[in-house]
Design a protein around this motif. Structure first.
Motif, PDB file in Angstrom:
ATOM      1  N   SER A  78       0.812  -1.219   0.000  1.00 49.02           N
ATOM      2  CA  SER A  78       0.000   0.000   0.000  1.00 49.02           C
ATOM      3  C   SER A  78       0.848   1.272   0.000  1.00 49.02           C
ATOM      4  CB  SER A  78      -0.952   0.014   1.195  1.00 49.02           C
ATOM      5  OG  SER A  78      -0.217  -0.003   2.395  1.00 49.02           O
ATOM      6  N   ASP A  79       2.073   1.204   0.534  1.00 50.63           N
ATOM      7  CA  ASP A  79       2.974   2.357   0.554  1.00 50.63           C
ATOM      8  C   ASP A  79       4.410   1.830   0.498  1.00 50.63           C
ATOM      9  OD1 ASP A  79       4.402   4.672   0.943  1.00 50.63           O
ATOM     10  OD2 ASP A  79       3.335   5.293   2.755  1.00 50.63           O
ATOM     11  N   ALA A  80       5.009   1.880  -0.678  1.00 54.42           N
ATOM     12  CA  ALA A  80       6.337   1.293  -0.890  1.00 54.42           C
ATOM     13  C   ALA A  80       7.431   1.975  -0.083  1.00 54.42           C
ATOM     14  CB  ALA A  80       6.682   1.316  -2.371  1.00 54.42           C
ATOM     15  N   ARG A  81       7.149   3.138   0.499  1.00 54.73           N
ATOM     16  CA  ARG A  81       8.141   3.804   1.347  1.00 54.73           C
ATOM     17  C   ARG A  81       8.268   3.135   2.708  1.00 54.73           C
ATOM     18  NH1 ARG A  81       5.432   9.520   1.308  1.00 54.73           N
ATOM     19  NH2 ARG A  81       3.720   8.080   1.595  1.00 54.73           N
ATOM     20  N   LYS A  82       7.283   2.335   3.076  1.00 55.70           N
ATOM     21  CA  LYS A  82       7.268   1.702   4.389  1.00 55.70           C
ATOM     22  C   LYS A  82       7.618   0.219   4.264  1.00 55.70           C
ATOM     23  CE  LYS A  82       3.786   4.752   6.300  1.00 55.70           C
ATOM     24  NZ  LYS A  82       2.482   4.834   6.933  1.00 55.70           N
ATOM     25  N   ARG A  83       8.152  -0.291   5.361  1.00 53.77           N
ATOM     26  CA  ARG A  83       8.453  -1.722   5.458  1.00 53.77           C
ATOM     27  C   ARG A  83       7.562  -2.333   6.528  1.00 53.77           C
ATOM     28  NH1 ARG A  83      12.650  -3.113   2.552  1.00 53.77           N
ATOM     29  NH2 ARG A  83      13.087  -5.040   3.642  1.00 53.77           N
ATOM     30  N   LEU A  84       7.176  -3.570   6.310  1.00 49.43           N
ATOM     31  CA  LEU A  84       6.376  -4.315   7.275  1.00 49.43           C
ATOM     32  C   LEU A  84       7.278  -5.341   7.956  1.00 49.43           C
ATOM     33  CD1 LEU A  84       3.220  -4.964   5.095  1.00 49.43           C
ATOM     34  CD2 LEU A  84       3.461  -3.290   6.934  1.00 49.43           C
ATOM     35  N   TYR A  85       7.188  -5.426   9.267  1.00 44.99           N
ATOM     36  CA  TYR A  85       8.033  -6.310  10.052  1.00 44.99           C
ATOM     37  C   TYR A  85       7.198  -7.418  10.678  1.00 44.99           C
ATOM     38  CZ  TYR A  85      11.450  -2.655   9.457  1.00 44.99           C
ATOM     39  OH  TYR A  85      12.313  -1.749   8.901  1.00 44.99           O
ATOM     40  N   THR A  86       7.741  -8.639  10.616  1.00 43.84           N
ATOM     41  CA  THR A  86       7.069  -9.808  11.157  1.00 43.84           C
ATOM     42  C   THR A  86       8.081 -10.618  11.975  1.00 43.84           C
ATOM     43  OG1 THR A  86       5.740  -9.904   9.155  1.00 43.84           O
ATOM     44  CG2 THR A  86       5.700 -11.849  10.555  1.00 43.84           C
ATOM     45  N   LEU A  87       7.636 -11.127  13.106  1.00 45.01           N
ATOM     46  CA  LEU A  87       8.506 -11.966  13.939  1.00 45.01           C
ATOM     47  C   LEU A  87       8.733 -13.299  13.240  1.00 45.01           C
ATOM     48  CD1 LEU A  87       9.888 -11.784  16.716  1.00 45.01           C
ATOM     49  CD2 LEU A  87       7.961 -13.052  17.632  1.00 45.01           C
TER      50      LEU A  87
END
Length: 89
Positions: A78-87
């Motif tokens: 949805s916003d390529a400037r942001k990263r999503l973090y997952t454990l």
């Protein structure tokens, strides 16, 4: 079981302990890992908001967790400037 056996058993690393890679990290990294454990996938700003830690501290904690392989990151669709973090443990 004697007291000595109990102490020896506590000091042995448990092969099934998924938190072993996080155990010796700074408290901020442990907090970020626990938040990701509860919330599944978050951005850095969401983690900062949830943890009440400064963004710089969250960045440092995430980099330490990524170096240990405890956290995976990917770009947000949805916003390529942001990263999503997952454990990952």
């Amino acid at each position: 079981m004697s007291t000595t056996e109990a102490v020896e058993r506590e000091s042995e690393p448990d092969a099934d302990d998924r938190w072993a890679s996080v155990r010796d990290m700074p408290p901020s990294a442990k907090l970020v890992a626990k938040i990701l454990d509860y919330e599944d996938t978050l951005t850095q700003s969401q983690i900062a908001e949830e943890s009440l830690l400064p963004p710089r501290t969250v960045r440092y904690a995430l980099s330490r967790l990524e170096d240990e392989g405890a956290v995976d990151s990917r770009f947000s669709f949805s916003d390529a400037r942001k990263r999503l973090y997952t454990l990952n443990i």
